[in-house]
Design a protein around this motif. Structure first.
Motif, PDB file in Angstrom:
ATOM      1  N   GLY A 191       0.833  -1.209   0.000  1.00 25.95           N
ATOM      2  CA  GLY A 191       0.000   0.000   0.000  1.00 25.95           C
ATOM      3  C   GLY A 191       0.861   1.250   0.000  1.00 25.95           C
ATOM      4  N   ALA A 192       1.857   1.261   0.905  1.00 25.47           N
ATOM      5  CA  ALA A 192       2.702   2.464   1.026  1.00 25.47           C
ATOM      6  C   ALA A 192       3.503   2.695  -0.244  1.00 25.47           C
ATOM      7  N   LEU A 193       4.058   1.621  -0.823  1.00 24.98           N
ATOM      8  CA  LEU A 193       4.857   1.800  -2.046  1.00 24.98           C
ATOM      9  C   LEU A 193       3.970   2.232  -3.221  1.00 24.98           C
ATOM     10  N   SER A 194       2.736   1.747  -3.233  1.00 24.98           N
ATOM     11  CA  SER A 194       1.851   2.125  -4.345  1.00 24.98           C
ATOM     12  C   SER A 194       1.468   3.602  -4.269  1.00 24.98           C
ATOM     13  N   LEU A 195       1.474   4.151  -3.048  1.00 20.79           N
ATOM     14  CA  LEU A 195       1.111   5.567  -2.895  1.00 20.79           C
ATOM     15  C   LEU A 195       2.094   6.468  -3.651  1.00 20.79           C
ATOM     16  N   ASP A 196       3.375   6.062  -3.652  1.00 25.64           N
ATOM     17  CA  ASP A 196       4.379   6.868  -4.363  1.00 25.64           C
ATOM     18  C   ASP A 196       4.077   6.977  -5.849  1.00 25.64           C
ATOM     19  N   ALA A 197       3.352   6.001  -6.380  1.00 23.38           N
ATOM     20  CA  ALA A 197       3.042   6.019  -7.810  1.00 23.38           C
ATOM     21  C   ALA A 197       1.855   6.909  -8.128  1.00 23.38           C
ATOM     22  N   VAL A 198       1.014   7.177  -7.138  1.00 24.24           N
ATOM     23  CA  VAL A 198      -0.252   7.855  -7.462  1.00 24.24           C
ATOM     24  C   VAL A 198      -0.378   9.258  -6.866  1.00 24.24           C
ATOM     25  N   LEU A 199       0.538   9.635  -5.974  1.00 22.80           N
ATOM     26  CA  LEU A 199       0.427  10.976  -5.379  1.00 22.80           C
ATOM     27  C   LEU A 199       0.488  12.041  -6.470  1.00 22.80           C
ATOM     28  N   GLY A 200      -0.487  12.920  -6.455  1.00 18.63           N
ATOM     29  CA  GLY A 200      -0.476  14.030  -7.418  1.00 18.63           C
ATOM     30  C   GLY A 200      -0.979  13.659  -8.796  1.00 18.63           C
ATOM     31  N   THR A 201      -1.417  12.408  -8.972  1.00 17.11           N
ATOM     32  CA  THR A 201      -1.879  11.999 -10.299  1.00 17.11           C
ATOM     33  C   THR A 201      -3.385  11.719 -10.243  1.00 17.11           C
ATOM     34  N   ASN A 202      -3.913  11.514 -11.422  1.00 17.03           N
ATOM     35  CA  ASN A 202      -5.330  11.170 -11.509  1.00 17.03           C
ATOM     36  C   ASN A 202      -5.424   9.673 -11.776  1.00 17.03           C
ATOM     37  N   SER A 203      -4.827   8.881 -10.893  1.00 16.27           N
ATOM     38  CA  SER A 203      -4.803   7.439 -11.146  1.00 16.27           C
ATOM     39  C   SER A 203      -4.735   6.661  -9.844  1.00 16.27           C
ATOM     40  N   GLY A 204      -5.062   5.393  -9.940  1.00 14.56           N
ATOM     41  CA  GLY A 204      -4.937   4.469  -8.820  1.00 14.56           C
ATOM     42  C   GLY A 204      -3.849   3.461  -9.147  1.00 14.56           C
ATOM     43  N   PRO A 205      -3.529   2.577  -8.187  1.00 12.85           N
ATOM     44  CA  PRO A 205      -2.441   1.618  -8.430  1.00 12.85           C
ATOM     45  C   PRO A 205      -2.673   0.727  -9.646  1.00 12.85           C
ATOM     46  N   ARG A 206      -3.950   0.500 -10.012  1.00 18.30           N
ATOM     47  CA  ARG A 206      -4.208  -0.379 -11.153  1.00 18.30           C
ATOM     48  C   ARG A 206      -4.286   0.396 -12.468  1.00 18.30           C
ATOM     49  N   GLY A 238       8.688  12.731  13.254  1.00 15.26           N
ATOM     50  CA  GLY A 238       9.295  13.764  12.400  1.00 15.26           C
ATOM     51  C   GLY A 238       9.572  13.282  10.993  1.00 15.26           C
ATOM     52  N   HIS A 239       9.214  12.035  10.688  1.00 17.47           N
ATOM     53  CA  HIS A 239       9.449  11.505   9.344  1.00 17.47           C
ATOM     54  C   HIS A 239       8.170  11.627   8.509  1.00 17.47           C
ATOM     55  N   ARG A 240       8.174  10.990   7.350  1.00 21.39           N
ATOM     56  CA  ARG A 240       7.003  11.056   6.457  1.00 21.39           C
ATOM     57  C   ARG A 240       6.060   9.925   6.850  1.00 21.39           C
ATOM     58  N   LEU A 241       4.839  10.273   7.178  1.00 18.73           N
ATOM     59  CA  LEU A 241       3.864   9.256   7.604  1.00 18.73           C
ATOM     60  C   LEU A 241       2.880   9.047   6.457  1.00 18.73           C
ATOM     61  N   VAL A 242       2.582   7.806   6.132  1.00 23.44           N
ATOM     62  CA  VAL A 242       1.607   7.614   5.061  1.00 23.44           C
ATOM     63  C   VAL A 242       0.452   6.722   5.509  1.00 23.44           C
ATOM     64  N   ILE A 243      -0.718   7.073   5.011  1.00 25.98           N
ATOM     65  CA  ILE A 243      -1.911   6.258   5.252  1.00 25.98           C
ATOM     66  C   ILE A 243      -2.300   5.623   3.930  1.00 25.98           C
ATOM     67  N   ALA A 244      -2.036   4.332   3.830  1.00 22.62           N
ATOM     68  CA  ALA A 244      -2.359   3.561   2.620  1.00 22.62           C
ATOM     69  C   ALA A 244      -2.251   2.101   3.046  1.00 22.62           C
ATOM     70  N   SER A 245      -3.272   1.624   3.772  1.00 23.54           N
ATOM     71  CA  SER A 245      -3.109   0.362   4.490  1.00 23.54           C
ATOM     72  C   SER A 245      -2.875  -0.848   3.580  1.00 23.54           C
TER      73      SER A 245
END
Ligand SMILES: Cc1cc2nc3c(=O)[nH]c(=O)nc-3n(C[C@H](O)[C@H](O)[C@H](O)COP(=O)(O)OP(=O)(O)OC[C@H]3O[C@@H](n4cnc5c(N)ncnc54)[C@H](O)[C@@H]3O)c2cc1C
Length: 516
Positions: free
Chosen positions: A193-208, A346-353
């Protein structure tokens, strides 16, 4: 009234400032006209509640190290409050995973996943290297001109030089999506989930979605301070980067004017004559460079009447529908995220279970709805930087998705409900956080479009996808920072190599103008 020496840059976003600095450094007479009351665009630090400051772009990971060096940004005041941030993939149970550029740690991680991560990083960095090698190149035209053919050949050679196996793998994964790639490589759902978030942040897309491998590579393609994908928080917020760029541009002799919205680009027949400000003042120039997004520049500031119908249609059809919102919270104390130590906070926290969670969050936006269970990238920059909040208080800055530009109910109705959905989601990881909130600001794509004049409120000024990349960005035939109108150039995120605080589009545009 024609001042043949003058170059006007519309917009003082980071790309406009970089472009101005390089041109002024080369001795050109440059004036930057910025609509807002400060430079920086989406990379400006602004006060969102009394004493609390944040920037829309909140993490630095793409800024080109050569640009930093050429413009001596350090000596113009740029300092990092914290570099080398790790990513903490949050779990509601508190059993989070810590992801650094080299290794994984945390609960429920198998030895296989740990080993697979090292290999995943290796190939993603190697493939991203192909993209970063293109950042400071002017995309070749698709012509039979010798120089274009040679440039194209060199690009193909870069791919071939990956080696046979990696080249095959790049071609294979480029054609699938990040969901399938992560599924092939890992077991742990939270990690995927967390790695897939890097692909979709700021885009108009989902992991698939298609292109999601490409966008993941784009995100990894930075060489900020020499380390690919390294995440940093500048002291003073990301606005400190643009303040340093503006200081460099001014030191080289560029003028920067804020509160100067350009209303139209002036033409005399086929010739650029300058620009007109919204107050009616005209400024003469023989060269106009626009840091505004390509669609707005060509359709609104210039006007379709100056373009051939086919060209106008291409600019009109640029896909730029933002799907990322930005939440700023003024907090009376540090929030308590379950299982997260004070140092980790203090690090980057992501919510993408897991990847299904991310895909489901995206599904809503296809139908003009916001995600009821959004994904988020969270930082608390005030932990490292006391300039951002009053003593003992803190700023939480989060990119939250998905928030479609064209919400079915309209954002005036939807904004409070989406803010509530985000706070509800945050509360599942940081119970009680609502009680710490002194003030809230949610910037929807509509707000981002209005405040920062970005078409669709889109991170990249136009979707970053293979059909809008390299010699196709922003549109085929105008990918070399030139437009069909002689003397009119583009220099913003809508050009190659796309968005993110990088500076390459601004520098490349300056290179093209200086070569004329
Ligand atoms: C929610 C969100 C979060 C993001 N987070 C990150 C992040 O963490 N890290 C990262 O690297 N990137 C991030 N980005 C992307 C990044 O902010 C952009 O890609 C980047 O700011 C683009 O820079 P730019 O200089 O090309 O354009 P902009 O920043 O859009 O600047 C363009 C400037 O032109 C001005 N302008 C436009 N029209 C006119 C006019 N007619 N007259 C005068 N001035 C005008 C605008 O006011 C603006 O200042 C984020 C974007 C969004 C939307």
């Amino acid at each position: 009234m024609i001042n043949s020496d003058k170059i006007v840059i519309i917009g003082g976003g980071h790309n406009g400032l970089v472009c101005a600095a390089y041109l002024a450094k080369a001795g050109r007479n440059v004036t930057v006209l910025e609509a807002a009351d400060q430079v920086g665009g989406a990379a400006a630090t602004r006060e969102f509640a009394p004493g609390f400051r944040a920037s829309v772009a909140h993490l630095l990971y793409l800024l080109d190290k050569d640009i930093s060096k050429d413009l001596a940004l350090d000596s113009h005041g740029l300092k990092m409050a914290k570099s080398g941030l790790k990513t903490i993939a949050l779990a509601e149970s508190g059993d989070h995973i810590t992801i650094s550029t080299r290794r994984l740690s945390g609960a429920n991680l198998s030895t296989e996943d740990k080993a697979a991560y090292r290999e995943y990083r290796r190939f993603m960095r190697k493939f991203a290297g192909v993209i970063s090698g293109l950042h400071n190149k002017i995309p070749p035209r698709i012509t039979s001109e010798r120089s274009d053919m040679i440039a194209l050949g060199k690009m193909a050679l870069k791919v071939r030089m990956l080696g046979r196996n990696d080249m095959r793998e790049l071609l294979r994964i480029g054609a699938i999506n990040i969901y399938d790639v992560l599924q092939e490589n890992f077991d742990n759902p939270l990690l995927k989930g967390a790695l897939s978030l890097d692909a979709v942040l700021g885009t108009n897309s989902g992991p698939r979605s298609n292109n999601s491998v490409f966008t993941a590579l784009h995100r990894t393609s930075g060489n900020t301070r020499g380390a690919a994908g390294q995440l940093s928080l500048p002291n003073g917020g990301v606005g400190a980067v643009t303040q340093a760029m503006a200081a460099a541009a001014r030191e080289y002799g560029a003028e920067t004017h804020t509160g100067s919205p350009v209303d139209k680009i002036l033409m005399d027949g086929d010739t650029i004559r300058g620009v007109q400000l919204s107050g009616g003042e005209q400024i003469a120039a023989s060269v106009v460079i626009s840091n505004a997004d390509p669609k707005t520049t060509m359709m609104n500031l210039l006007g379709a009447q100056h373009l051939e119908a086919g060209v106008a249609r291409k600019f009109h059809n640029i896909r730029a529908s933002g799907n990322a919102a930005k939440l700023h919270l003024a907090l009376d104390k540090l929030p308590d995220f379950k299982g997260v130590s004070p140092t980790q906070l203090g690090h980057r926290l992501v919510i993408a279970s897991d990847m299904e969670y991310v895909e489901r969050a995206f599904n809503h936006s296809k139908y003009g709805e916001f995600s009821t269970h959004p994904v988020a990238e969270i930082t608390i920059p005030s932990i490292h930087d006391e300039t951002l909040a009053p003593d003992g208080k803190h700023v939480l800055s989060a990119i939250v998705q998905y928030a479609p530009r064209n919400l079915g109910t309209g954002w005036s109705e939807g904004k409070a409900a989406f803010t509530d959905a985000v706070l509800e989601t945050l509360s599942a990881y940081a119970p009680g956080i609502r009680e710490n909130v002194i003030a809230t600001e949610l910037l929807t794509p509509e707000d981002i479009e209005n405040e920062f004049r970005m078409a669709g409120g889109h991170w990249h000024h136009g979707e970053l996808s293979l059909d809008q990349f390299l010699m196709l960005r922003p549109v085929p035939g105008s990918a070399q920072y030139e437009t069909p109108v002689e003397g009119l150039y583009l220099c913003g995120a809508g050009c190659h190599p796309g968005g993110g605080v990088m500076g390459s589009a601004g520098r490349n545009a300056a290179t093209v103008v200086l070569a004329q």
